[in-house]
Design a protein around this motif. Structure first.
Motif, PDB file in Angstrom:
ATOM      1  N   TYR A   1      28.276  -3.791 -32.815  1.00 14.18           N
ATOM      2  CA  TYR A   1      26.857  -4.411 -32.534  1.00 14.18           C
ATOM      3  C   TYR A   1      26.914  -5.242 -31.258  1.00 14.18           C
ATOM      4  O   TYR A   1      26.397  -4.697 -29.989  1.00 14.18           O
TER       5      TYR A   1
ATOM      6  N   TYR B   1      14.768   0.501 -30.890  1.00 12.30           N
ATOM      7  CA  TYR B   1      15.330  -0.251 -29.417  1.00 12.30           C
ATOM      8  C   TYR B   1      14.417  -0.247 -27.834  1.00 12.30           C
ATOM      9  O   TYR B   1      14.972  -1.504 -27.320  1.00 12.30           O
ATOM     10  N   ARG B   2      14.026   1.049 -27.531  1.00 14.93           N
ATOM     11  CA  ARG B   2      12.940   0.989 -26.340  1.00 14.93           C
ATOM     12  C   ARG B   2      11.575  -0.305 -27.205  1.00 14.93           C
ATOM     13  O   ARG B   2      11.033  -1.298 -25.522  1.00 14.93           O
TER      14      ARG B   2
ATOM     15  N   LEU C   1      24.377   3.188 -29.914  1.00 16.15           N
ATOM     16  CA  LEU C   1      23.432   3.708 -30.066  1.00 16.15           C
ATOM     17  C   LEU C   1      23.484   5.474 -30.468  1.00 16.15           C
ATOM     18  O   LEU C   1      23.559   5.708 -30.881  1.00 16.15           O
TER      19      LEU C   1
ATOM     20  N   ARG D   1      15.780  -4.237 -29.767  1.00 11.44           N
ATOM     21  CA  ARG D   1      17.359  -3.836 -30.193  1.00 11.44           C
ATOM     22  C   ARG D   1      17.351  -3.603 -30.417  1.00 11.44           C
ATOM     23  O   ARG D   1      16.861  -2.180 -31.351  1.00 11.44           O
ATOM     24  N   TYR D   2      18.902  -3.629 -31.362  1.00 13.14           N
ATOM     25  CA  TYR D   2      19.423  -2.183 -31.915  1.00 13.14           C
ATOM     26  C   TYR D   2      18.701  -1.992 -33.436  1.00 13.14           C
ATOM     27  O   TYR D   2      19.334  -3.139 -34.026  1.00 13.14           O
ATOM     28  N   GLU D   3      18.464  -1.236 -34.403  1.00  9.31           N
ATOM     29  CA  GLU D   3      17.953  -1.608 -35.704  1.00  9.31           C
ATOM     30  C   GLU D   3      18.578  -0.100 -36.160  1.00  9.31           C
ATOM     31  O   GLU D   3      17.730  -0.075 -36.347  1.00  9.31           O
TER      32      GLU D   3
ATOM     33  N   TRP E   1       7.882  -7.740 -32.808  1.00 15.74           N
ATOM     34  CA  TRP E   1       8.514  -6.517 -33.813  1.00 15.74           C
ATOM     35  C   TRP E   1       7.794  -5.948 -34.740  1.00 15.74           C
ATOM     36  O   TRP E   1       7.563  -4.609 -34.965  1.00 15.74           O
TER      37      TRP E   1
ATOM     38  N   ASP F   1      16.012   4.975 -30.622  1.00 13.56           N
ATOM     39  CA  ASP F   1      16.078   5.276 -29.515  1.00 13.56           C
ATOM     40  C   ASP F   1      14.749   4.529 -29.127  1.00 13.56           C
ATOM     41  O   ASP F   1      14.094   3.350 -28.339  1.00 13.56           O
TER      42      ASP F   1
END
Length: 191
Positions: free
Chosen positions: A121, A81-82, A127, A86-88, A55, A78
């Motif tokens: 979440y 995430y790709r 997103l 993870r959704y950050e 990460w 995006d």
């Protein structure tokens, strides 16, 4: 917010203001994908922790790659995430704001103090919802910075930390909101 509360927030933010100034001074001078010292300072300031090494590698490589651009929050969200799965939104915003200090950060306290909320979440549309929320946060800052209260925040910051007057107006407000834990959110009227 009263002047006393603004000043209290600035006192709480003092260490962070110094840390941020060091980061922003070093940022253009180093390859952030390789500079472990910069990464350590960034991780400490933004509380980036408990991530897999892959990460960190993806995040700092992306930051370095985008360094000379004006990245959009939506694109960075995006891409993180790709790359990581993870959704950050918080760390996407911090990457964007490091490259472009005219952009806001996504932080639980800033969201609360600006009348915004984070998508769940668990949401399948998180997103897309985060992108809408961030755009709204940008609009909020644009209006607030032009308001009398926004100008008061900036003036108080400049009096409190004259050595850091070169920070963007948005970042000055950001520090006050970040250290304010109990103000009710207000809508800012256009002027």
């Amino acid at each position: 917010m009263t002047i006393a509360k603004i000043r209290d927030a600035l006192l709480k933010a003092e260490k962070g203001i110094t840390q941020y100034a060091v980061l922003m001074h070093e940022f253009p001078k180093v390859d952030v994908s390789l500079d472990v010292d910069f990464q350590r300072k960034y991780n400490a300031f933004y509380r980036v922790q408990r991530r897999q090494m892959a990460w960190y590698l993806s995040y700092y490589t992306l930051m370095q790659k985008l360094k000379e651009t004006k990245p959009l929050f939506a694109d960075v969200l995006d891409e993180i995430y790709r790359l990581t799965g993870r959704y950050e939104p918080s760390f996407a915003s911090k990457l964007v704001a490091t490259i472009d200090p005219l952009k806001p950060i996504w932080d639980i306290h800033i969201l609360k103090n600006t009348g915004h909320g984070a998508p769940s979440y668990a949401s399948k549309n998180k997103l897309a919802l985060a992108k809408v929320a961030y755009a709204s946060l940008e609009d909020w800052y644009e209006k607030f910075l032009d308001s009398a209260e926004g100008k008061l925040y900036i003036s108080e910051f400049d009096q409190f930390a004259p050595d850091y007057c070169g920070l963007t107006a948005l970042k000055k407000v950001d520090f006050i909101l970040w250290q304010t834990r109990s103000i009710p959110a207000k809508k800012v009227r256009s002027t």
